[in-house]
Design a protein around this motif. Structure first.
Motif, PDB file in Angstrom:
ATOM      1  N   ALA A 177       0.833  -1.397  -0.010  1.00  0.00           N
ATOM      2  CA  ALA A 177      -0.041   0.032  -0.189  1.00  0.00           C
ATOM      3  C   ALA A 177       0.888   1.259   0.164  1.00  0.00           C
ATOM      4  O   ALA A 177       0.537   2.215  -0.743  1.00  0.00           O
ATOM      5  N   VAL A 180       2.389   1.686  -3.409  1.00  0.00           N
ATOM      6  CA  VAL A 180       1.227   2.266  -4.478  1.00  0.00           C
ATOM      7  C   VAL A 180       1.052   3.711  -4.164  1.00  0.00           C
ATOM      8  O   VAL A 180       0.964   4.504  -5.160  1.00  0.00           O
ATOM      9  N   GLU A 181       1.316   4.009  -2.761  1.00  0.00           N
ATOM     10  CA  GLU A 181       0.947   5.535  -2.581  1.00  0.00           C
ATOM     11  C   GLU A 181       1.790   6.572  -3.177  1.00  0.00           C
ATOM     12  O   GLU A 181       1.941   7.658  -3.442  1.00  0.00           O
ATOM     13  N   ASP A 275       2.065  -8.939  -3.994  1.00  0.00           N
ATOM     14  CA  ASP A 275       1.059  -8.046  -2.865  1.00  0.00           C
ATOM     15  C   ASP A 275      -0.076  -7.645  -3.885  1.00  0.00           C
ATOM     16  O   ASP A 275      -0.001  -7.172  -4.705  1.00  0.00           O
ATOM     17  N   ASP A 277      -2.351  -5.232  -3.350  1.00  0.00           N
ATOM     18  CA  ASP A 277      -2.211  -3.790  -3.560  1.00  0.00           C
ATOM     19  C   ASP A 277      -1.407  -3.414  -4.955  1.00  0.00           C
ATOM     20  O   ASP A 277      -1.859  -2.616  -5.771  1.00  0.00           O
ATOM     21  N   ALA A 281      -2.614  -2.508  -9.018  1.00  0.00           N
ATOM     22  CA  ALA A 281      -2.016  -0.768  -9.453  1.00  0.00           C
ATOM     23  C   ALA A 281      -1.270  -0.977 -10.479  1.00  0.00           C
ATOM     24  O   ALA A 281      -0.765  -0.160 -11.250  1.00  0.00           O
TER      25      ALA A 281
END
Length: 285
Positions: A177, A180-181, A275, A277, A281
């Motif tokens: 996460a 991705v952020e 993962d 997430d 993405a």
């Protein structure tokens, strides 16, 4: 075992033909030693300490000793001691390397740990590096040459390797996460070390890519080193993405460390491309 070797005064030439021949060999050795001492920035006392190849490997494995490899990259990447540090002094005529090693010593050798120097054969490179370290303020009693250098290490089975996954680095992780952020954040570099085809099938947008699938391949490690020194910014954090967040990413961090990156700025994306997430993405452009 550590030992101190001091310069030995050569005897006068003998008279007979057989003795003259032996004397010629000694003269040649003396000439080589003289050339070494003139290569610049070496210890001026002609007094070097030595440690065996086997002891150097043990010291690197146990920790508490700086095992410093001063060979050129191509030699070093083709076979290195696990946990060794790399700061080249070759080519010897490149004076900029003296400045680089001086800065490296000031930044990394402020402790009281001994320093074991690996060069090609345990002679000129180690001698010059010894002088540079002494000039940088390192106590001469801490500095040792690995006797016989990489040539001697190569004779010890399994001591020179291209596997970097066993390096004693404090591996750091970020979650999928968080990775991705970070997409689109110009202050964070995302480096994908999966193979070309897998990267093309899906990757984080804007990520860099260098194929480290064959983690022990010296050419693959060299490709990443060249990317790190020409296309990437050592001042910005790097998030490394591999297949599962393990060996490929660890290899990448070890190479980036050699390229001058601070390991505190290097992170493995936990679980890698597995993962959820991260996978969600992925883009294919």
């Amino acid at each position: 075992m550590k030992k101190r070797i001091v310069a030995i005064l050569m005897a006068a030439a003998m008279a007979s033909a057989m003795i003259t021949a032996c004397g010629s060999e000694e003269t040649q050795t003396t000439s080589e030693e003289s050339t070494d001492s003139e290569s610049g920035s070496e210890s001026t006392e002609g007094d070097y300490q030595y440690v065996s190849a086997a002891d150097a490997v043990s010291a690197a494995k146990e920790g508490g000793t700086h095992v410093l490899d001063v060979r050129e990259w191509n030699n070093y990447v083709s076979g290195r001691v696990v946990n060794s540090e790399w700061c080249p002094i070759f080519p010897l005529e490149d004076d900029s390397l003296v400045e680089t090693m001086t800065a490296y010593a000031e930044e990394n050798f402020g402790d009281d740990e001994d320093i074991y120097i690996i060069c090609n054969s345990g002679q000129r490179g180690a001698q010059k590096a010894t002088g540079v370290l002494e000039d940088a303020g390192i106590d001469a009693s801490r500095i040792y040459t690995v006797e016989g250098g990489a040539e001697a290490l190569a004779e010890e089975s399994g001591t020179l390797t291209t596997n970097r996954t066993e390096d004693s680095i404090e591996w750091q992780y970020v979650s999928g996460a968080e990775a991705v952020e970070a997409v689109g954040n110009e202050d964070i570099q995302i480096l994908d070390v999966r193979d070309d085809d897998t990267y093309a099938q899906g990757h984080l947008e804007g990520s860099l890519q260098c194929n480290l699938k064959e983690i022990e391949d010296a050419d693959a490690q060299t490709a990443l080193y060249e990317m790190a020194t020409s296309e990437m910014d050592p001042e910005k954090p790097v998030y490394l993405l591999c297949y599962s967040g393990n060996n490929c990413a660890k290899t990448g961090i070890s190479v980036l460390k050699d390229a001058g990156y601070d390991v505190s700025n290097l992170y493995i994306i936990e679980n890698g491309a597995k993962d959820a997430d991260v996978a969600a993405a992925f883009v294919t452009e």
